[in-house]
Design a protein around this motif. Structure first.
Motif, PDB file in Angstrom:
ATOM      1  N   HIS A  57      10.777   5.661  -0.593  1.00 24.23           N
ATOM      2  CA  HIS A  57       9.908   4.983   0.372  1.00 24.23           C
ATOM      3  C   HIS A  57      10.352   3.558   0.703  1.00 24.23           C
ATOM      4  CE1 HIS A  57       7.080   8.292   0.248  1.00 24.23           C
ATOM      5  NE2 HIS A  57       7.295   8.323  -1.055  1.00 24.23           N
TER       6      HIS A  57
ATOM      7  N   GLU B 221       1.921   1.755  -3.554  1.00 19.82           N
ATOM      8  CA  GLU B 221       0.781   2.246  -4.333  1.00 19.82           C
ATOM      9  C   GLU B 221       0.530   3.711  -4.040  1.00 19.82           C
ATOM     10  OE1 GLU B 221      -2.629  -0.215  -3.776  1.00 19.82           O
ATOM     11  OE2 GLU B 221      -1.892  -1.674  -5.243  1.00 19.82           O
ATOM     12  N   ALA B 222       0.664   4.076  -2.748  1.00 15.75           N
ATOM     13  CA  ALA B 222       0.441   5.475  -2.384  1.00 15.75           C
ATOM     14  C   ALA B 222       1.404   6.370  -3.147  1.00 15.75           C
ATOM     15  CB  ALA B 222       0.613   5.653  -0.881  1.00 15.75           C
ATOM     16  N   ALA B 223       2.676   5.981  -3.176  1.00 14.28           N
ATOM     17  CA  ALA B 223       3.671   6.811  -3.848  1.00 14.28           C
ATOM     18  C   ALA B 223       3.428   6.835  -5.355  1.00 14.28           C
ATOM     19  CB  ALA B 223       5.068   6.293  -3.536  1.00 14.28           C
ATOM     20  N   LEU B 224       3.152   5.668  -5.934  1.00 10.72           N
ATOM     21  CA  LEU B 224       2.915   5.610  -7.378  1.00 10.72           C
ATOM     22  C   LEU B 224       1.704   6.461  -7.751  1.00 10.72           C
ATOM     23  CD1 LEU B 224       3.556   1.832  -8.064  1.00 10.72           C
ATOM     24  CD2 LEU B 224       4.953   3.762  -8.808  1.00 10.72           C
ATOM     25  N   ALA B 225       0.653   6.382  -6.929  1.00  8.94           N
ATOM     26  CA  ALA B 225      -0.559   7.128  -7.237  1.00  8.94           C
ATOM     27  C   ALA B 225      -0.331   8.632  -7.136  1.00  8.94           C
ATOM     28  CB  ALA B 225      -1.694   6.711  -6.302  1.00  8.94           C
ATOM     29  N   MET B 226       0.689   9.033  -6.369  1.00  6.76           N
ATOM     30  CA  MET B 226       1.012  10.462  -6.311  1.00  6.76           C
ATOM     31  C   MET B 226       1.811  10.893  -7.530  1.00  6.76           C
ATOM     32  SD  MET B 226      -0.416  11.695  -3.775  1.00  6.76           S
ATOM     33  CE  MET B 226       0.218  13.352  -3.991  1.00  6.76           C
ATOM     34  N   GLY B 227       2.109   9.964  -8.414  1.00  2.00           N
ATOM     35  CA  GLY B 227       2.870  10.316  -9.605  1.00  2.00           C
ATOM     36  C   GLY B 227       4.365  10.150  -9.429  1.00  2.00           C
ATOM     37  N   ALA B 228       4.785   9.424  -8.403  1.00  2.00           N
ATOM     38  CA  ALA B 228       6.210   9.137  -8.269  1.00  2.00           C
ATOM     39  C   ALA B 228       6.577   8.059  -9.291  1.00  2.00           C
ATOM     40  CB  ALA B 228       6.517   8.650  -6.859  1.00  2.00           C
ATOM     41  N   SER B 229       7.774   8.157  -9.849  1.00  2.00           N
ATOM     42  CA  SER B 229       8.211   7.108 -10.764  1.00  2.00           C
ATOM     43  C   SER B 229       8.581   5.886  -9.933  1.00  2.00           C
ATOM     44  CB  SER B 229       9.411   7.580 -11.577  1.00  2.00           C
ATOM     45  OG  SER B 229      10.494   7.777 -10.711  1.00  2.00           O
TER      46      SER B 229
ATOM     47  N   SER C 281       0.827  -1.212   0.000  1.00  9.36           N
ATOM     48  CA  SER C 281       0.000   0.000   0.000  1.00  9.36           C
ATOM     49  C   SER C 281       0.860   1.260   0.000  1.00  9.36           C
ATOM     50  CB  SER C 281      -0.935  -0.006   1.198  1.00  9.36           C
ATOM     51  OG  SER C 281      -0.201   0.028   2.391  1.00  9.36           O
ATOM     52  N   ILE C 282       2.059   1.161   0.586  1.00 12.90           N
ATOM     53  CA  ILE C 282       2.958   2.326   0.600  1.00 12.90           C
ATOM     54  C   ILE C 282       3.451   2.609  -0.817  1.00 12.90           C
ATOM     55  CG2 ILE C 282       5.105   3.253   1.523  1.00 12.90           C
ATOM     56  CD1 ILE C 282       3.435   2.824   3.823  1.00 12.90           C
TER      57      ILE C 282
ATOM     58  N   GLN D 143      11.635   6.643  -7.957  1.00 13.82           N
ATOM     59  CA  GLN D 143      11.382   7.502  -6.796  1.00 13.82           C
ATOM     60  C   GLN D 143      10.662   6.734  -5.695  1.00 13.82           C
ATOM     61  OE1 GLN D 143       9.302  10.571  -8.997  1.00 13.82           O
ATOM     62  NE2 GLN D 143      10.942  12.038  -8.631  1.00 13.82           N
ATOM     63  N   THR D 144       9.692   5.933  -6.094  1.00 17.09           N
ATOM     64  CA  THR D 144       8.977   5.134  -5.102  1.00 17.09           C
ATOM     65  C   THR D 144       9.951   4.261  -4.333  1.00 17.09           C
ATOM     66  OG1 THR D 144       7.084   5.064  -6.570  1.00 17.09           O
ATOM     67  CG2 THR D 144       7.133   3.463  -4.797  1.00 17.09           C
TER      68      THR D 144
END
Ligand SMILES: Nc1ncnc2c1ncn2[C@@H]1O[C@H](COP(=O)(O)OP(=O)(O)OP(=O)(O)O)[C@@H](O)[C@H]1O
Ligand SMILES: [Mg+2]
Lengths: 422, 258
Positions: A323, A307-315, A304-305, A318-319
């Protein structure tokens, strides 16, 4: 019906009690073995941390040292100390014949000349005067003083003669024998003479090996783990790699030693017996351990962490870097330390690449020949002299202390940096 | 929103099939989502609402076994096309997940993460402002303004959910996908979020999955009803709730199954 139920319940309680008993006896056995082991090591090893000194009056006679009354520093460096050293020992018994004089000389370590020299280098005003100097007792007398020596053996079966014992006992009676903390055990390199042997060389060898091992294994293993866990497609090929990493972790360490011998020494001609080669060999061994630990802790980061980062538009990069990797670091680090602790205790591969050679210098870099702590234990355990017995145990104590500190460190990292997530 | 009386379509899903491995989770979904309106997706548990929502920002890419077929046009551009840059896409399509998933970082860092990676603030003040407005919009500011630098995971479940909403709106996305955003909230916080949704729809297009019929009726203008992976019926919320065409829809809304 009711009675049946009662019986069943009793049976369940009995089973639980039995199970507890098994568990408790297993723990008791484990503790018992551990206690015996620790007790044995400590009771044999603690005396190695004490060293016996003979206090001998030395007359710093300028003439015998072949210098003038006001010598320069260089003169003192080059002066001849052998004669006054010999004479000081011989003077312990005015009536000694030549053979006895020789025996007197062998009551102290061959280092005695140097110890006398250091005395005068520290205080040049001693010239022409007499001073009581601390001289390292020979390893056998050291053992006599510690009560480890079988004095009642017939003389021809002992390395200490009756004459030496007599003089020694006289010195003890006069209070001229003293036991002090054995600093040289930590500051001297290995030696053929037990009283002068120390762990400095093998300790530094171990440190350098571990550093080289860490510097190679950690980055490689972490990158491999991140790639496999976060980026690599899950297919037959990555499954194959995974299986083989696990296999690699199970390969006996001596095989890595052969690899080091066959590749690093024979093909790349890296310097023999050095922590560099030792460290590279150990890093091969540690690599799978760290990869497995790092992958396990990456896996433990909840999806879920990510997914949270990816959904914010992190590559993906970066994810991973912002994270996943920071969250997995405590687990990775403690896995790394445990891998290093294993490597620290490794003996067989180091023997193969020549770190078993007798090294009486302290290495200044990973390119200098050195031993390592476990190999030092092996070398000393092989030695015949009585004086080495306690050294073996003492060296084990140092190694164990080192390992305990590392594992403690791993625990602390795990607890302190472990973050709670949902 | 109507422009010259014509509905503006923000998202157009055409023939969307989704498979988890061999199992098909969505069958031939076709749905138009209007711009600056709230669209509610309703249906019994396991019918594929979350799956459909995740298609819209390509979150299903993350699941190895998941395959998506068909076309999803956002601003007339097919996001399932190879040329689509998912990072840019997800910057424009924000998401609030079914389970709150704040980063294990401080409240402040949770909000500032998106604006930071997209370079939306030039200074500390600008960032502070973004954090504050995002938290205010998500009705969380009053509760956390004194603990901005404490871990976001230390908040209560409902607060975490609002934190995730604040995080999603911090990058001012064009579309916000919300998967049961109020499932962990009390009635007061729910009312605040519903107000927020109403407010947000002026600037954003919103798609919300909900199990509460009342909520769907209150906040949405359009509704889609899913059942066993099929989109049974969709249309204006008024029509779906008052006068549905399909008996299954009727039954679900009146609580006879699901
Ligand atoms: N990661 C996954 N792997 C395999 N199957 C999945 C996965 N996620 C969802 N599914 C399946 O897809 C179907 C639709 O799931 P989805 O999560 O979209 O349902 P939902 O409508 O959101 O339900 P709920 O209201 O309970 O959240 C279910 O049958 C589910 O078992
Ligand atoms: Mg769902």
């Amino acid at each position: 019906m009711n009675k049946n139920k009662e019986q069943l319940l009793n049976k369940r309680y009995r089973a639980e009690r039995r199970f507890r008993l098994y568990g408790q006896s297993a723990i008791f056995m484990a503790l018992l073995f551990l206690t015996i082991f620790i007790f044995k090591i400590f009771s044999t090893g603690y005396s190695a941390f004490q060293k016996t000194w003979l206090i001998v009056p030395v007359n710093f006679d300028a003439e015998m040292m072949m210098i003038d009354q006001n010598p320069s520093k260089e003169d003192l460096q080059d002066a001849d100390y052998y004669d006054i050293a010999l004479k000081s020992m011989a003077d312990l018994d005015q009536n000694a014949n030549d053979d006895q004089k020789n025996q007197l000389k062998r009551m102290v370590s061959y280092f005695f000349e140097k110890e006398i020299k250091n005395e005068i280098l520290n205080d040049p005003s001693l010239i022409g005067k007499t001073k009581e100097v601390y001289l390292t007792a020979s390893d056998d007398l050291d053992q006599v003083f510690k009560g480890n020596y079988p004095r009642d053996l017939p003389e021809d079966q002992r390395r200490v003669s009756d004459y030496q014992l007599k003089i020694f006992d006289q010195l003890v009676a006069k209070g001229k024998v003293e036991s002090k903390f054995n600093i040289s055990f930590f500051t001297y390199a290995d030696s053929r003479e037990a009283e002068l042997a120390g762990i400095a060389s093998s300790f530094m060898g171990s440190i350098f090996s571990i550093l080289v091992c860490l510097m190679i294994a950690f980055p490689v293993a972490v990158l491999a783990a991140i790639y496999l866990e976060e980026f690599a497609p899950k297919n037959r090929f990555t499954d194959f790699i995974e299986v083989n990493i696990n296999n690699l972790a199970a390969v006996p360490s001596i095989v890595f030693g052969l690899l080091g011998l066959g590749v690093l020494l024979a093909i790349f001609h890296l310097p023999r017996s050095t922590p560099l080669v030792g460290g590279i060999t150990l890093s091969l061994m540690t690599l799978p351990t760290i990869i497995i630990a790092a992958r396990a802790s990456l896996k433990a980061v909840p999806p879920s962490i990510r997914e949270a980062a990816l959904a914010m538009g992190a590559s993906r990069m970066q994810t991973t870097m912002h994270h996943t990797v920071p969250l997995s670091m405590p687990g990775t680090l403690s896995g790394t330390i445990i891998g290093l602790a294993q490597a620290l205790g490794e003996t067989a591969p180091l023997i193969l690449i020549g770190m078993v050679a007798f090294v009486n210098t302290i290495p200044g870099s990973p390119m200098d020949p050195a031993a390592s702590l476990p190999v030092q234990i092996y070398i000393w355990a092989e030695s015949a002299e009585r004086g080495f017995v306690e050294k073996v145990s003492a060296c084990i104590m140092v190694l164990l202390g080192f390992l305990i500190i590392m594992n403690l460190f791993a625990q602390i990292i795990r607890h302190k940096f472990e973050k709670k997530w949902n | 929103m109507k422009k010259n009386g014509i509905k503006m379509i923000k998202i157009k899903a055409k023939n969307v099939d989704v498979f988890y491995g061999k199992k098909q989770a969505l069958y031939n979904i076709g749905l138009d989502i209007e711009e600056n309106q709230v669209t509610a997706l309703i249906g019994p548990s396991g019918c594929g609402k979350s799956t459909f929502l995740r298609c819209l920002n390509r979150m299903n890419d993350v699941i190895d076994i998941c395959r998506v077929k068909g076309e999803i046009l956002i601003n007339d551009f097919n996001i399932n096309d190879k040329s689509c840059d998912v990072v840019r896409l997800r910057e424009k399509i924000g998401m609030v997940f079914q389970k709150p998933n704040p980063f294990p970082k401080t409240v402040y860092e949770n909000i500032s993460y998106g604006p930071t990676i997209h370079g939306m603030a030039q200074s500390k003040q600008e960032m502070d402002e973004i954090v504050e407005t995002s938290l205010k919009k998500a009705a969380l500011w009053e509760e956390v303004k004194d603990r901005l630098h404490e871990p976001g995971t230390g908040l209560s479940g409902g607060q975490q959910q609002r934190l995730c909403i604040a995080r999603a709106i911090s990058v001012r996305p064009e579309v916000i996908l919300m998967d049961e955003p109020c499932s962990a909230l009390d009635p007061i916080a729910t009312a605040q979020i519903e107000e927020l949704i109403d407010e947000l729809k002026k600037e954003h297009t919103i798609i919300i999955v909900t199990h509460s019929m009342a909520q769907a009726a209150r906040v949405s203008q359009n509704t889609g009803f899913f059942h066993l992976g099929q989109l049974i019926e969709h249309g204006s919320t008024d029509k779906i709730f008052k006068n549905p065409d399909n008996t299954k829809t009727q039954d679900y809304i009146t609580g006879r199954f699901g």
